[in-house]
Design an enzyme around this catalytic site. Structure first.
Site, mmCIF file in Angstrom:
data_model
loop_
_atom_site.group_PDB
_atom_site.id
_atom_site.type_symbol
_atom_site.label_atom_id
_atom_site.label_comp_id
_atom_site.label_asym_id
_atom_site.label_seq_id
_atom_site.Cartn_x
_atom_site.Cartn_y
_atom_site.Cartn_z
ATOM 1 N N GLN A 101 0.834 -1.197 0.000
ATOM 2 C CA GLN A 101 0.000 0.000 0.000
ATOM 3 C C GLN A 101 0.873 1.252 0.000
ATOM 4 O O GLN A 101 1.547 1.556 0.983
ATOM 5 C CB GLN A 101 -0.927 0.018 1.215
ATOM 6 N N ALA A 171 -7.998 6.908 0.764
ATOM 7 C CA ALA A 171 -9.141 6.885 1.675
ATOM 8 C C ALA A 171 -8.718 7.384 3.047
ATOM 9 O O ALA A 171 -7.547 7.663 3.307
ATOM 10 C CB ALA A 171 -9.697 5.462 1.782
ATOM 11 N N TYR A 174 -6.043 10.565 4.360
ATOM 12 C CA TYR A 174 -4.642 10.792 4.027
ATOM 13 C C TYR A 174 -4.533 11.659 2.760
ATOM 14 O O TYR A 174 -5.517 12.210 2.289
ATOM 15 C CB TYR A 174 -3.921 9.454 3.915
#
Length: 330
Positions: A101, A171, A174
């Site tokens: 991620q 999402a 951030y």
């Protein structure tokens, strides 16, 4: 009849053995310089050994000024590629896929650590984060374009490490969310105003990654379906589901292979994760965040003294009334 949860899931360039994805979650396992440790490898492998088809890494910044908390591994240096390779190989030994991620905090930097101490975080706005009061500084157009390149370089490092794909964390408040949200983004240049302009940063990152690593490397995007940017009652509500559907369609058109749907304009959020908020635990752990934001001490007082907790409980839990538990899905 077989349970579809345990059937393979095929994306354009990635096949996962089942439909159980360990979503991004972690602890402070890693070194101050951003290098990952064996502790992280052990943690990720527990989920792979338990049968998850894919493990999505925790929040992994593409720059040191994008960490939410010190002690989280980064992918901002080429020297870290062998470490991520070792982790990916360990997870795949259990038959699971590993998806990294890629992230940046923007103004939502919880605990700066030594590297980011006293530095206003780069963000689309200079308005501090509303709940904790984290300070930030609006980026110039040139600085935004540099971060676009940093995300592309992070994706290249993930591919060079032999990982199975990447996820862009757009999402939960951030950096990408801060650009996307109509309640947060107050820019007047090409990265602000209309929804298309607010999505420009995310879309440019997807384009830059595809230019850097091609179309054969799995890329997914995590989006908040709804901002719910009203943890404090006087805030604007931000993007709606209709807005997010448009953004999702633009992401798909540029080469996103999957969407990971969440909710909320910050993390934690009253609707994410679901369940209670243990104020007695926060009373003994939140002190680490007091110096991080302008409002940290105020919040700590609300957690610390039982007579004040009803005020915070009302603010936090008022959004949950009449709502089912919101799930997370692909």
């Amino acid at each position: 009849m077989s349970d579809p949860i345990f059937e393979p899931l095929e994306f354009r360039n990635l096949t996962v053995k089942n439909r159980i994805f360990r979503s991004n979650i972690s602890g402070r396992f890693d070194n101050e310089d951003g290098s990952l440790t064996q502790t992280r490898i052990n943690w990720e492998c527990r989920f792979a050994a338990g049968g998850a088809g894919a493990v999505i890494s925790s929040y992994v910044p593409v720059r040191m000024d994008g960490r939410i908390i010190a002690g989280y591994a980064t992918i901002h240096r080429d020297e870290f590629i062998p470490l991520w390779q070792k982790l990916g190989e360990a997870v795949r030994a259990h038959g699971a896929k590993y998806i990294l991620q890629l992230s940046h905090s923007g103004r939502q930097m919880d605990i700066p650590g030594v590297h980011n101490m006293h530095r206003p975080s780069p963000a689309p706005t200079s308005n501090m984060e509303s709940l904790h009061g984290f300070l930030c500084q609006a980026m110039s157009t040139g600085e935004v374009r540099q971060i676009v390149r940093d995300f592309a370089q992070g994706a290249w490092r993930a591919r060079e490490a032999g990982l199975d794909g990447i996820e862009l964390h757009a999402a939960n408040g951030y950096l990408f969310t801060q650009f996307l949200s109509s309640a947060i983004n107050d820019r007047t240049d090409c990265y602000g105003g209309s929804l298309r302009n607010r999505a420009r940063f995310l879309l440019e990152v997807i384009e830059a990654i595809r230019d850097k690593v091609g179309r054969d490397f799995h890329l997914q995007v995590k989006l908040s379906a709804t901002d719910h940017n009203n943890v404090l009652p006087w805030e604007g509500k931000g993007n709606t589901v209709a807005d997010t559907i448009e953004v999702a369609q633009w992401c798909e058109a540029l080469g996103a292979d999957a969407l990971h749907i969440s909710t909320g304009s910050l993390f934690p959020h009253p609707l994410n994760p679901p369940g209670d908020l243990p104020l007695d635990v926060l009373a003994v752990t939140y002190d680490a965040m007091i110096s991080s934001g302008v409002s940290g001490f105020r919040n700590f007082l609300l957690f610390r003294y039982p007579m004040l907790r009803p005020i915070f409980r009302w603010l936090w839990f008022r959004m949950k009334k009449g709502r089912p538990v919101e799930g997370v899905g692909f």
